[in-house]
Design an enzyme around this catalytic site. Structure first.
Site, short mmCIF file in Angstrom:
data_model
loop_
_atom_site.label_atom_id
_atom_site.label_comp_id
_atom_site.label_asym_id
_atom_site.label_seq_id
_atom_site.Cartn_x
_atom_site.Cartn_y
_atom_site.Cartn_z
N SER A 140 0.97 -0.98 -0.19
CA SER A 140 0.08 -0.24 -0.19
C SER A 140 0.76 1.53 0.11
CB SER A 140 -0.72 0.06 1.56
OG SER A 140 -1.20 1.36 1.03
N TYR A 153 -1.33 -1.20 10.49
CA TYR A 153 -1.69 -0.86 9.29
C TYR A 153 -0.06 -0.45 8.73
CZ TYR A 153 -3.64 -0.95 4.14
OH TYR A 153 -4.20 -1.39 3.33
#
Length: 245
Positions: A140, A153
């Site tokens: 990401s 995350y």
């Protein structure tokens, strides 16, 4: 590349994973997709109706014994694995570090890093034996620069970039390629749940990101093992080589 590839995609029942599965099936491949639950299977099978080319399996990628059995089963059925895409992910909720529970932090690390580690660990001997193929870890933008209130995350996705680089350095010579894809925001249910539908609709589509990944696999975007690619705002914004190679 190879004809009629055998493909494993985690998180294949929705979002980016489903978009990738659809493209591989159209390209003549056989996709073995995994998901943690059957919640999205009906809609996934409406989108990809060929049960012989698109097979879904329940798998908790954080459980070593299950991952080992699954990889062995695919190898036994097909004799090979051409592409492994670690697409399954977890984000939880927005929270500053001091408000994040240990349980949530550990779940982020388990799904976003431990799961891909296990999938790669047990697939690596197959790729070494074949001396070709692609292992693709979906990180990401949060794996390139930390996002506030998404610390857990971000930590998992940063670690995934490092895992990819380590695999590449341990397997030099181009026998197979292991790369990281780092998308910016995508219009998926995960994004909707985190930031709302209006925000999600402003993001790039998972179809676009899937198409760029296909271009990598089929040689239209050149990447070497250990590299990472950043896809943001509907375009490729960076391709970064393996550090210290």
């Amino acid at each position: 590349m190879f004809m009629n590839p055998v493909v494993i995609i985690t998180g294949a029942s929705r979002g980016l994973g489903l978009c990738l599965a659809e493209r591989f099936v159209k390209a003549g491949g056989v996709v073995f997709g995994t998901s943690l639950t059957r919640k999205s299977w009906e809609s996934a099978r409406k989108r990809i109706s060929d049960r012989k080319k698109f097979r879904l399996f329940l798998l908790d990628i954080t459980r070593e014994a299950g991952v080992k059995r699954f990889i062995s089963k695919i190898r036994r059925i097909c004799g090979r694995i051409d592409v492994l895409i670690n697409c399954a992910g977890y984000v939880g909720r927005l929270a500053p570090i001091e408000d994040e529970s240990l349980r949530e932090f550990e779940k982020n690390i388990a799904v976003n890093l431990t799961g891909p580690f296990l999938m790669c660990k047990y697939a690596l001997p197959v790729f070494r034996a074949r001396k070709k193929g692609w292992m693709i870890n979906i990180s990401s933008m949060a794996g390139k620069r930390a996002v506030p209130r998404l610390g857990a995350y971000s930590a998992g996705k940063f670690g995934l970039v490092a895992l990819t680089q380590a695999i590449a350095k341990e397997n030099p010579g181009g026998q197979f390629k292991c790369i990281t894809v780092c998308p910016g925001g995508m219009n998926t249910e995960m994004r909707v749940n985190l930031f709302g539908r209006k925000d999600a609709e402003r993001q790039q589509t998972p179809e676009f990101v899937a198409e760029k990944i296909m271009e990598i696999i089929y040689g239209r975007i050149e990447m070497e093992s250990g590299w990472d690619i950043v896809i943001r705002h509907g375009k490729v914004t960076a391709i970064n080589p393996l550090p210290g190679a």
